[in-house]
Design a protein around this motif. Structure first.
Motif, mmCIF file in Angstrom:
data_model
loop_
_atom_site.group_PDB
_atom_site.id
_atom_site.type_symbol
_atom_site.label_atom_id
_atom_site.label_comp_id
_atom_site.label_asym_id
_atom_site.label_seq_id
_atom_site.Cartn_x
_atom_site.Cartn_y
_atom_site.Cartn_z
ATOM 1 N N ALA B 316 -12.850 -9.611 -26.436
ATOM 2 C CA ALA B 316 -14.207 -9.077 -26.440
ATOM 3 C C ALA B 316 -14.169 -7.554 -26.562
ATOM 4 C CB ALA B 316 -14.938 -9.486 -25.164
ATOM 5 N N LEU B 317 -13.208 -6.916 -25.858
ATOM 6 C CA LEU B 317 -13.083 -5.461 -25.950
ATOM 7 C C LEU B 317 -12.790 -5.030 -27.390
ATOM 8 C CD1 LEU B 317 -10.985 -4.551 -22.770
ATOM 9 C CD2 LEU B 317 -13.344 -3.898 -23.243
ATOM 10 N N ARG B 318 -12.013 -5.869 -28.093
ATOM 11 C CA ARG B 318 -11.675 -5.503 -29.466
ATOM 12 C C ARG B 318 -12.849 -5.655 -30.414
ATOM 13 N NH1 ARG B 318 -5.619 -7.274 -31.021
ATOM 14 N NH2 ARG B 318 -4.655 -6.906 -29.004
ATOM 15 N N LEU B 319 -13.680 -6.677 -30.189
ATOM 16 C CA LEU B 319 -14.756 -6.964 -31.132
ATOM 17 C C LEU B 319 -15.872 -5.939 -31.068
ATOM 18 C CD1 LEU B 319 -15.267 -10.813 -31.202
ATOM 19 C CD2 LEU B 319 -13.984 -9.326 -32.721
ATOM 20 N N MET B 320 -16.111 -5.379 -29.895
ATOM 21 C CA MET B 320 -17.232 -4.467 -29.721
ATOM 22 C C MET B 320 -16.971 -3.180 -30.472
ATOM 23 S SD MET B 320 -20.046 -4.360 -27.997
ATOM 24 C CE MET B 320 -21.275 -3.127 -27.621
ATOM 25 N N PRO B 321 -17.852 -2.766 -31.363
ATOM 26 C CA PRO B 321 -17.637 -1.491 -32.056
ATOM 27 C C PRO B 321 -18.061 -0.322 -31.175
ATOM 28 C CG PRO B 321 -19.619 -2.571 -32.879
ATOM 29 C CD PRO B 321 -19.057 -3.471 -31.807
ATOM 30 N N GLY B 322 -17.421 0.832 -31.359
ATOM 31 C CA GLY B 322 -17.814 2.033 -30.642
ATOM 32 C C GLY B 322 -19.051 2.646 -31.297
ATOM 33 N N TRP B 323 -19.151 2.417 -32.612
ATOM 34 C CA TRP B 323 -20.300 2.876 -33.376
ATOM 35 C C TRP B 323 -20.856 1.676 -34.105
ATOM 36 C CZ3 TRP B 323 -21.918 8.053 -33.811
ATOM 37 C CH2 TRP B 323 -21.066 9.001 -33.211
ATOM 38 N N LEU B 324 -22.174 1.498 -34.053
ATOM 39 C CA LEU B 324 -22.776 0.385 -34.764
ATOM 40 C C LEU B 324 -23.749 0.976 -35.767
ATOM 41 C CD1 LEU B 324 -22.717 -2.650 -34.817
ATOM 42 C CD2 LEU B 324 -24.588 -2.682 -33.189
ATOM 43 N N LEU B 325 -23.434 0.834 -37.055
ATOM 44 C CA LEU B 325 -24.286 1.373 -38.119
ATOM 45 C C LEU B 325 -24.628 2.836 -37.854
ATOM 46 C CD1 LEU B 325 -26.766 -1.642 -38.230
ATOM 47 C CD2 LEU B 325 -24.736 -1.304 -39.655
ATOM 48 N N GLY B 326 -23.609 3.595 -37.489
ATOM 49 C CA GLY B 326 -23.835 5.022 -37.284
ATOM 50 C C GLY B 326 -24.438 5.380 -35.940
ATOM 51 N N ILE B 327 -24.773 4.369 -35.133
ATOM 52 C CA ILE B 327 -25.342 4.655 -33.810
ATOM 53 C C ILE B 327 -24.240 4.523 -32.773
ATOM 54 C CG2 ILE B 327 -27.049 3.966 -32.096
ATOM 55 C CD1 ILE B 327 -28.487 2.570 -34.535
ATOM 56 N N PRO B 328 -24.033 5.549 -31.961
ATOM 57 C CA PRO B 328 -22.967 5.454 -30.953
ATOM 58 C C PRO B 328 -23.370 4.511 -29.826
ATOM 59 C CG PRO B 328 -24.185 7.482 -30.683
ATOM 60 C CD PRO B 328 -24.734 6.824 -31.921
ATOM 61 N N LEU B 329 -22.385 3.821 -29.250
ATOM 62 C CA LEU B 329 -22.678 2.932 -28.128
ATOM 63 C C LEU B 329 -22.244 3.556 -26.809
ATOM 64 C CD1 LEU B 329 -21.951 -0.382 -29.907
ATOM 65 C CD2 LEU B 329 -24.128 0.384 -28.986
ATOM 66 N N GLU B 330 -21.962 4.826 -26.856
ATOM 67 C CA GLU B 330 -21.718 5.545 -25.606
ATOM 68 C C GLU B 330 -22.639 6.746 -25.594
ATOM 69 O OE1 GLU B 330 -17.626 6.574 -24.501
ATOM 70 O OE2 GLU B 330 -18.345 8.623 -24.300
ATOM 71 N N TRP B 331 -23.359 6.918 -24.493
ATOM 72 C CA TRP B 331 -24.326 8.007 -24.449
ATOM 73 C C TRP B 331 -24.059 8.937 -23.298
ATOM 74 C CZ3 TRP B 331 -26.964 3.052 -25.012
ATOM 75 C CH2 TRP B 331 -27.315 2.799 -26.339
ATOM 76 N N ASN B 332 -24.373 10.212 -23.545
ATOM 77 C CA ASN B 332 -24.428 11.171 -22.456
ATOM 78 C C ASN B 332 -25.881 11.323 -22.063
ATOM 79 O OD1 ASN B 332 -21.734 11.609 -22.275
ATOM 80 N ND2 ASN B 332 -21.734 13.269 -23.780
ATOM 81 N N ILE B 333 -26.183 10.945 -20.849
ATOM 82 C CA ILE B 333 -27.582 10.948 -20.416
ATOM 83 C C ILE B 333 -27.841 12.149 -19.534
ATOM 84 C CG2 ILE B 333 -29.368 9.557 -19.317
ATOM 85 C CD1 ILE B 333 -27.407 7.169 -19.637
ATOM 86 N N PRO B 334 -28.719 13.048 -19.969
ATOM 87 C CA PRO B 334 -29.044 14.192 -19.116
ATOM 88 C C PRO B 334 -29.927 13.740 -17.956
ATOM 89 C CG PRO B 334 -30.164 14.366 -21.261
ATOM 90 C CD PRO B 334 -29.483 13.037 -21.220
ATOM 91 N N LEU B 335 -29.485 13.981 -16.756
ATOM 92 C CA LEU B 335 -30.246 13.619 -15.560
ATOM 93 C C LEU B 335 -30.470 14.892 -14.759
ATOM 94 C CD1 LEU B 335 -28.303 10.339 -14.773
ATOM 95 C CD2 LEU B 335 -30.702 10.492 -15.440
ATOM 96 N N PRO B 336 -31.408 14.855 -13.816
ATOM 97 C CA PRO B 336 -31.739 16.093 -13.090
ATOM 98 C C PRO B 336 -30.510 16.797 -12.519
ATOM 99 C CG PRO B 336 -33.222 14.316 -12.466
ATOM 100 C CD PRO B 336 -32.236 13.727 -13.412
ATOM 101 N N TRP B 337 -29.517 16.037 -12.092
ATOM 102 C CA TRP B 337 -28.357 16.670 -11.436
ATOM 103 C C TRP B 337 -27.211 16.941 -12.390
ATOM 104 C CZ3 TRP B 337 -30.480 11.925 -10.239
ATOM 105 C CH2 TRP B 337 -29.838 10.821 -10.812
ATOM 106 N N GLY B 338 -27.360 16.608 -13.647
ATOM 107 C CA GLY B 338 -26.285 16.860 -14.588
ATOM 108 C C GLY B 338 -26.247 15.768 -15.642
ATOM 109 N N VAL B 339 -25.210 15.829 -16.487
ATOM 110 C CA VAL B 339 -25.116 14.858 -17.564
ATOM 111 C C VAL B 339 -24.178 13.723 -17.152
ATOM 112 C CG1 VAL B 339 -24.556 14.525 -19.975
ATOM 113 C CG2 VAL B 339 -25.469 16.712 -19.214
ATOM 114 N N ASN B 340 -24.606 12.492 -17.313
ATOM 115 C CA ASN B 340 -23.745 11.361 -16.992
ATOM 116 C C ASN B 340 -23.465 10.524 -18.237
ATOM 117 O OD1 ASN B 340 -25.197 11.218 -13.793
ATOM 118 N ND2 ASN B 340 -23.036 11.594 -14.223
ATOM 119 N N THR B 341 -22.334 9.804 -18.198
ATOM 120 C CA THR B 341 -21.887 9.081 -19.378
ATOM 121 C C THR B 341 -22.002 7.579 -19.173
ATOM 122 O OG1 THR B 341 -20.311 10.832 -19.815
ATOM 123 C CG2 THR B 341 -19.928 8.765 -20.945
ATOM 124 N N LEU B 342 -22.611 6.926 -20.137
ATOM 125 C CA LEU B 342 -22.732 5.470 -20.079
ATOM 126 C C LEU B 342 -21.991 4.895 -21.275
ATOM 127 C CD1 LEU B 342 -24.043 3.071 -18.637
ATOM 128 C CD2 LEU B 342 -25.978 3.297 -20.207
#
Ligand code: HEM
Ligand code: FES
Lengths: 342, 560
Positions: B316-342
């Motif tokens: 399953a880890l292999r099948l999941m793309p890191g980028w899907l049609l140019g859209i990244p599947l990992e995001w840096n989310i700006p939150l009040p206390w700083g930026v977090n990574t999902l």
């Protein structure tokens, strides 16, 4: 309990019930008549089966002896060959010892023990009366505690019970230190020499020919006494030399390479395997774990696979003696993403 | 049980005297009376649960032997044993002691291989046992809870397999742990902390092997033992299910008495399993850690495979793309206390497929109960073909698993068949979605076709391949009619019809009830009703050439 012959006929439960009530259906003919085996009627066949079982048990004895032979009489020397032979003899011996007993017993059961299938009634699991009685008993018990009438007792008890397990969770706090910023730093620093993994010999820029690749660790890693593997798990680097015209450094990274020599973290940004495969022709780096593919000509951008981020680049330069050194630490955390990474 | 007054019973045999002694002190004759002749139905497919039980016993035996020599320490040491190529190499004490078990303890290598092969067989037999229970409908009332206990046992066995796999601290197991650490890191908010606590600091640290060791040899096996006890207790309470056939119904249990036949066969089978595992350990090397070397974060060997039961998550880890049609599947989310990574590219494949599989697995008895509104007890099994939709669902799940498992070998598939690795992944990504659908459709069709064939045979008999010439010149193949017993096996099943939505007390068919009716249609719309005596009669009127099958052959069929 009953013998096969009185298998109750016409037990219709196994036949259609739902939806088929109106259709006529086949009646259960009951258990088929029992068929005698050869050994049941022919004493000679029974005798033969008996002998076969005994032979199988005998084979088991031979197997155990074979095990002892392998254990005591095979001399292990420094080659793996003798070990293989011993392992094979021990295995074969055990196999014969076990299979002899096992097949012997099963053959005995099949050929000589009675093979009448019998039919037994199922009983209802629990009777309705029991359930009613149980419900009443539980009701009475709860009533006698008075827990329903005294909410103060109930609520304080609930609160106490809800809180009490927390110490058990908190106690795990000392399993390890807090992360702090451990994941943001590696051993690399300004002027740290790039040395070969695992020998630790430094690398001259002139050693790095076009198309070659080096597995690199920071100088001094091999002398660490504590935390060597932890540092290594963050600091390993791949060093490669390309035609400088192939590199397309982005703004701010123009001087991170030296004469087409670039250094990238070897720890995959997916879940952390070493990105160990370098395809010289295509300038791709491939992670063998889940096949993330990074393009060296695009600053190790991900071009295939499950990783999302490019491999972090280590800025390098050459010192006065011509050896490759780091300009600084990595500018971002290496390895897999984590929540606080940002 | 006998009265408390002076015993009037005087045993005649030595066995009797021992029984008498024990029974008068702690009781037990009652148990023997209850169990000594308890009836157990027999069928080859009931064997897998036994294999699971026996391989677990073998794991306990071989594992205990290993604990006498294994040292779970991650302290640094230098290898000095008799395997020459690794002499002088630095490695952890755990790896060092595992090499010593392999090369310097006589029979140690054998025990390691026995342990590892039994672990593979243990997990495999649990999985196959579950498939058997699923496809035959043995999970239906009153056995739903035992199905859940079985599911817990499956998860526990995977957990013990993985913790054991990590113990030797060789290159392969270390990389496995690295992947786990990477996956844990992707958990939002607490991931980094869990990782630091689990490993006692940064990866790899010096704590993890010792901790896994305690889980592997103490906590998890104890839980497995407890679950096995509950599992078997329930089997005894429910009595075993039986396959449909003449003389078998939901109110009886037909089979061999425990003593002597069933006990002898089952006991003998333990030795056979042990023997087979010994053969495998004798001839097939498994986990040759001396070829991999000690764990080091830098090197890696390509093309290595995790054990089969872990492979699907890796796939399953292999099948999941890191980028899907140019859209990244990992995001840096700006939150009040700083930026977090999902990192959804890691989190989703690690959680979702396994989540789906285990949720459906645990819930399935209740799903089917809800759809069929069937509250009866079932002790007679379904032949898989006679429950086409259930069988199709099972095969869809199995295919889902196989796609993921194949994905874990994507690189081997690519090199073996000389195709591009990327194409293999693209195909498997597509199969991940359409594979289960294809499997569902095909299986359902096959099941219905088999049911139709059964009907045909029940009504017209079996083709004998003999052609006769009829008086008026026509040629016809002789069909051998089935006897009553054999025919009953083919017609004695139920084929529910879809049920419409039932109005509730207020006379309204609720939305949920309508949904249930829809699923009921999906389940039972396509159905093949069992043949009826009237149809048989009609069939006989039309086919003049048949003959009664001979006695011995018919008996062979029913007494297997
Ligand atoms: C119940 C399910 C169990 C499973 C699935 C299992 C599985 C495994 C596996 C796969 C390994 C790695 C073996 C190798 O690399 O050769 C292992 C190692 C080990 N297991 Fe187990 N095991 C189980 C139960 C036990 C029990 C009950 C014990 C002890 C009481 C035990 C003791 C050990 C030890 C000491 C090792 C490490 C030493 C070595 O590899 O030589 N295991 N186990
Ligand atoms: S760790 Fe590199 S692709 Fe997964």
């Amino acid at each position: 309990m009953g013998d096969h012959s009185d298998g109750i006929p016409a037990g219709s439960d196994a036949v259609a019930k739902a939806g088929l009530h109106d259709v006529e259906k086949f009646q259960d003919p009951g258990l088929p008549p029992h068929r005698l085996r050869l050994a049941d009627t022919d004493p000679w066949a029974a005798k033969r089966a008996e002998r076969q079982v005994a032979i199988l048990f005998g084979i088991s004895v031979v197997g155990t002896l074979l095990f002892f032979f392998g254990y005591f009489f095979i001399r292990l020397d420094d080659t793996i060959g003798t070990l293989r032979i011993q392992n094979m003899l021990l295995g074969l011996g055990t196999a014969f010892a076990m299979l002899g007993i096992g097949t012997g017993i099963v053959h005995w059961a099949r050929a000589l023990m009675p093979d009448h299938e019998v039919s037994e009634e199922r009983h209802e699991l629990r009777s309705e009366a029991d359930r009613v009685a149980a419900e009443k008993i539980v009701g009475d018990i709860i009533e006698e505690t008075g827990i329903k009438r005294r909410p103060l007792i109930r609520n304080t008890l609930l609160g106490a019970v809800a809180l009490a397990p927390f110490p058990a969770i908190v106690m795990f706090r000392d399993l390890g230190p807090l992360p702090a910023d451990a994941l943001r730093h590696t051993m690399w620093d300004k002027g740290t020499r790039l040395v070969r993994d695992p020998t630790g010999t430094p690398i001259r820029a002139s050693d790095v020919t076009l198309g070659s690749a080096f597995h690199v660790i920071p100088d001094g890693l091999n002398n660490l006494h504590e935390g060597k593997l932890e540092e290594k798990a963050k600091a390993v680097v791949l060093l490669m030399r390309l035609d400088p015209s192939l590199l397309n450094p982005s703004k701010g990274r123009e001087d991170w390479s030296y004469n087409g020599i670039v250094a990238y973290s070897k720890i995959c940004t997916h879940v952390g395997c070493p990105v160990a495969l370098y395809e010289q022709q295509t300038h791709h780096l491939l992670c063998p774990c889940h096949q993330s593919t990074f393009d060296l000509t695009q600053e190790c951008k991900v071009i295939f696979g499950p990783a999302k981020r490019p491999l972090p680049q280590l800025p390098i330069a050459v010192d006065s003696e011509g050896y490759l050194v780091a300009q600084s630490d990595f500018h971002e955390p290496v390895g897999p993403s984590f929540w606080e990474r940002g | 049980m006998s009265a408390a007054t002076e015993s009037t019973y005087t045993p005649a045999t030595a066995t009797g005297r021992i029984t008498n002694f024990v029974d008068q002190r702690v009781g037990g004759s009652g148990i023997l009376r209850e169990f000594g002749r308890k009836v157990f139905p027999d069928h080859w497919s009931f064997m897998f649960g036994e294999v699971a039980l026996y391989t677990f016993v073998i794991l306990l035996l071989s594992g205990t032997f290993l604990t006498f020599f294994f040292d779970p320490s991650m302290a640094e040491s230098t290898y000095n044993g008799s395997y020459v190529p690794l002499k002088g190499v630095d490695m952890s004490v755990a790896m060092n002691s595992t090499l010593n078990i392999s090369f310097d303890v006589r029979g140690g290598l054998f025990m390691r291989q026995v342990h590892h092969w039994s672990a593979l067989l243990f997990t495999a037999s649990i999985a196959v046992h579950m498939l058997r229970v699923f496809f035959t409908g043995a999970f239906r009332k009153p056995r739903e809870l035992n199905w859940v206990v079985g599911g817990v046992l499956l998860i526990l066995s995977l957990a013990d397999g993985f913790t054991g796999y990590s113990l030797p601290d060789d290159l392969l197991s270390g990389n496995g742990l690295r992947i786990i650490q990477g996956v844990i890191s992707s958990i939002p908010v607490i991931g980094t902390y869990i990782s630091f606590f689990l490993f006692g600091g940064e990866f790899p640290g010096t704590a993890i092997i010792g901790r896994l060791y305690v889980l592997h040899i103490l906590l998890v096996p104890a839980m497995i033992l407890l679950m096995i006890a509950i599992h078997l207790f329930m089997v005894v309470v429910h009595k075993h299910t039986q396959y449909p056939g003449p003389g078998r119904n939901d109110r009886n249990v037909v089979g061999y008495p425990l003593g002597p036949v069933y006990a002898a066969k089952a006991g003998g089978f333990f030795f056979i399993i042990f023997g087979v595992i010994a053969l495998m350990a004798a001839f097939f090397t498994i986990n040759p850690i001396w070829n991999y070397g000690p764990y080091d974060p830098s090197p890696i060997s390509a093309g290595t495979q995790p054990d089969w039961y872990i492979g699907w998550v890796d796939g399953a880890l292999r099948l999941m793309p890191g980028w899907l049609l140019g859209i990244p599947l990992e995001w840096n989310i700006p939150l009040p206390w700083g930026v977090n990574t999902l990192s959804l590219n890691v989190l989703l494949p690690a959680l979702v497929p396994a989540g789906i599989v285990f949720t459906v697995l645990f819930a399935y008895p209740w799903i089917e109960r809800w759809v069929t509104k069937d509250d009866r007890e079932h002790h007679v099994l379904d032949r898989p073909r006679n429950a086409p939709t259930r069988t199709a669902i099972g095969m869809a799940g199995f295919t889902f698993y196989c796609v993921l498992w194949a994905a874990a070998s994507s690189d081997l598939i690519a090199t073996h068949f000389h195709v591009s690795l990327n194409d293999v992944i693209y195909w498997l990504r597509a199969l991940f979605f359409i594979g289960p659908i294809i499997a569902f459709t095909v299986t359902k069709r096959i099941a219905l076709a088999l049911q139709r064939k059964d009907r045909e045979i029940a009504l017209h008999g079996r083709e004998t391949g003999r052609i006769v010439r009829l008086p008026h010149g026509e040629y016809q193949e002789v069909h051998a009619q089935l006897d009553d017993y054999k025919r009953y096996k083919l017609v004695g099943y139920e084929s529910p019809e879809p049920s419409d939505g039932v109005p509730n007390g207020n006379g309204v068919v609720t939305k949920q009830e309508r949904r249930r009716a829809m699923i009921s249609r999906l389940f039972f719309e396509d159905r093949v009703a069992p043949a009826t005596p009237a149809e048989l009669e009609a069939a006989h009127a039309h086919a003049p050439v048949h003959e009664q099958i001979e006695e011995p052959e018919r008996l062979k069929e029913v007494s297997h």
